[in-house]
Scaffold this active site. Structure first.
Site, PDB file in Angstrom:
ATOM      1  N   LYS A 162      77.309  66.069  12.352  1.00 23.44           N
ATOM      2  CA  LYS A 162      77.768  66.496  13.679  1.00 23.44           C
ATOM      3  C   LYS A 162      77.096  65.690  14.781  1.00 23.44           C
ATOM      4  CE  LYS A 162      79.941  69.190  16.567  1.00 23.44           C
ATOM      5  NZ  LYS A 162      81.386  68.992  16.750  1.00 23.44           N
ATOM      6  N   CYS A 215      69.895  64.883   9.802  1.00 19.30           N
ATOM      7  CA  CYS A 215      68.941  65.730   9.098  1.00 19.30           C
ATOM      8  C   CYS A 215      68.549  66.930   9.955  1.00 19.30           C
ATOM      9  CB  CYS A 215      67.686  64.941   8.757  1.00 19.30           C
ATOM     10  SG  CYS A 215      67.976  63.475   7.768  1.00 19.30           S
TER      11      CYS A 215
END
EC number: 2.6.1.16
Length: 609
Positions: free
Chosen positions: A604, A2
């Site tokens: 990522k 997030c």
């Protein structure tokens, strides 16, 4: 995972917040939202499922005038992907965005329902919002006290930003596990998950540490540590250039980052190779030689691509430095009882330095009696670097594509340098150390040579892009490279791919061989080449089709396709052969029209366990 961006300024900030989370798209997300307290002290909230561009469309329809607010990109962990589950969450006057997982979410939800709170979502974040509101109403304390009391009731990892509509001049940030930074401006301040979101407005940052709570106003910042004492945290000036966060002439970040690898490796080698063909890591300081002189065993812990790099290095440590080395997936390392060898050095490997499983493994290891812990990381400001005894930076530069490329090859470069350093420290086999240094010096040129072969690899990718399954094979230290090739293909093309040691072919995978499952083999010229040739014949005799990456020709069967590559020194062959596999995965995904930089379901920086 997030992404969080918040700001308290004198200007209207809705567009700034959206620009910020747009820069965090690479972290992975499925929905996005923002909340601003407008100039009439109303909360204006906009949320939507899908790309940030959808949020932009909705926001443009409203003229939001307000100077304090927060935005968020959500990667679903509690509750399905829906508008109702999208952040920010609100409980009366309390606005919350959050990254992490609250493990006692169900218990707290049940308690709050009994207090009369009605839930509109399935998220653990709404639990935080209602808990803060309940605490505030119960004790009538300041918001900082409310947060200090509330987080004692939370189990799990989190970073959060809170705004109180009744005091709309301050942001409050809390960090436990997931990263959070403060960006320093002139009569304005910012909060974000990652400095990339703020580089266009500031290069001055404060990194919150474990247990910190910060009150952030336009002209003032106060930080409380986990003991609720006011503390000063170091201001850090970022050396990342904003322009490096742009694609430039490339279509995707991944393509750009593949082509940046010669430069990244040169940067990783710079100032580390001495005139006497030895290795020097300035980060290690005066203890540089002592750390490794006493090391008799190495334990490496990592996840994903970093795990594959660690697997390659195991061969190097044992064959070149004569040091036993074990490699373990971080999530497994933390969940079992371990027997630690004498004088064992723990090495953690991570691009971001915020990988939750790897951080958990590091913290667990400190109870186990390791000689010390060393992290190899791309981000100097990361939690992993700050919490380790020693660190070495990979110097890959900013990597935005979710699928790691230059961070992998620079990790391998540092690991091979480390092998040479250990040999230097033990004053053994100096010729091997010299050979490593000399060979690494020419690696960037070798990679530039292989990048010139990309059309050949794209042609192969176009031929195979419609396949549903692929098998990757390699022997010795090329087996982990096969693993990395299969992982890259899975990540960005969504084609199922498996990797096996070539010698395991007849122990099961051979049953899968037919004309519909291409076999990708990495077979450079080395002592294992003849064994690989036997495996190729086994595949061809069963009607399989083989694509071989090698500097040798394989033309004795019509089912063999050779992707002829330049000769490369055996020491650096694993790094070299990574490049064509990255290009292959990229071109397959391109042919299939995939979202290469933001593959579905992936992030990522994986900041939750």
């Amino acid at each position: 995972m997030c992404g969080i961006v918040a700001a308290v300024t004198q200007r209207n900030i809705a567009n700034f917040l959206i620009d910020g989370i747009k820069k965090l798209e690479y972290r992975g997300y499925d929905s996005s939202g923002l909340a601003v307290i407008d100039n009439k002290n109303n909360i204006v909230r906009i949320r939507c499922v899908g790309k940030v561009n959808e949020l932009i469309k909705k926001t443009n329809k409203k003229k939001i005038l307000g100077s304090i607010g927060v935005a968020h990109t959500r990667w679903a962990t509690h509750g399905k992907v829906s508008k109702e589950n999208t952040h920010p969450h609100i409980s009366s006057n309390i606005i919350v965005v959050h990254n992490g997982i609250i493990e006692n979410n169900s218990t707290l939800r049940g308690f709050l329902k009994k207090q009369g709170y009605i839930f509109s979502s399935d998220t653990d974040t709404e639990v935080i919002a209602h808990l803060l509101h309940w605490e505030q109403n119960k004790k009538k304390d300041s918001l900082i006290k409310v947060i200090q009391n509330s987080i004692k009731k939370l189990d799990g990892n989190y970073s959060m930003v809170v705004i109180d509509q009744n005091n709309p001049s301050k942001l409050i940030a809390a960090r436990s596990g997931s990263p959070l930074i403060i960006g320093l401006g002139t009569e304005e301040n910012f909060i974000a998950s990652d400095q990339i979101a703020l580089l266009h407005v500031t290069k001055r940052f404060i990194y919150l540490e474990e247990g910190d709570i910060a009150i952030v106003a336009r002209k003032e910042i106060n930080i409380f540590n986990k003991n609720n004492s006011i503390i000063q945290r170091e201001e850090v000036v970022s050396n990342i250039e904003y322009k490096s966060a742009k694609k430039g002439k490339y279509r995707y970040y991944m393509e750009k980052e593949i082509h940046e690898q010669p430069k990244s490796i040169r940067n990783t080698l710079k100032n580390r190779l001495t005139n006497s063909n030895k290795v020097h890591f300035s980060e290690l300081g005066s203890k540089e030689n002592n750390i490794f002189y006493n090391t008799e065993h190495i334990q490496i812990v990592a996840c994903g691509t970093s795990y594959n790099a660690a697997m390659v290095s195991r061969y190097w440590f044992e064959e070149l430095a004569n040091i036993p080395c074990d490699v373990e997936i971080a999530s497994e390392f933390s969940s079992r009882k371990l027997v630690v060898r004498k004088k064992s050095l723990l090495i953690t490997l991570s691009q971001s330095g915020e990988t939750a499983d790897t951080l958990s493994a590091l913290r667990y290891s400190k109870k186990l009696g390791y000689l010390g812990n060393l992290t190899i990381c791309n981000m100097k400001s990361s939690s992993l670097v700050r919490e380790s005894d020693f660190y070495i930076l990979t110097k890959a530069g900013l990597e935005i594509g979710v699928a790691s490329t230059k961070s992998f090859t620079t990790q391998l470069t540092v690991l091979l340098l480390l092998v040479a350093k250990i040999i230097n420290s033990k004053k053994e086999n100096n010729n091997t150390s010299k050979r490593i240094v000399q060979t690494l010096s020419i690696l960037p040129v070798r990679i530039e040579e292989i990048l010139k072969k990309k059309q050949l690899i794209q042609d192969m990718a176009n031929t195979l892009a419609n396949k549903k399954n692929m098998l990757f094979l390699g022997r010795g230290n090329q087996y982990p490279i096969a693993m990395e090739g299969a992982l890259k293909l899975k990540e960005i093309s969504y084609i199922h791919a498996e990797a096996y040691p070539s010698g395991e072919l007849k122990h099961g995978p051979l049953a899968l061989i037919d004309k519909n499952i291409p076999v990708i083999m990495i077979a450079p010229e080395n002592s294992l080449l003849e064994k690989n040739k036997k495996n190729i014949k086994e595949i061809c005799s069963r009607g399989g089709i083989v694509y071989v990456f090698s500097n040798q020709e394989f033309d004795y069967e019509e089912n063999i396709n050779t992707i002829k590559l330049p000769y490369v020194e055996e020491l650096i062959a694993p790094i070299f052969y990574t490049i064509p596999l990255q290009l292959f995965a990229y071109y397959v995904a391109l042919k299939k029209g995939r979202d290469i930089d933001q593959p579905r379901h992936l992030a990522k920086s994986v900041t939750v366990e």
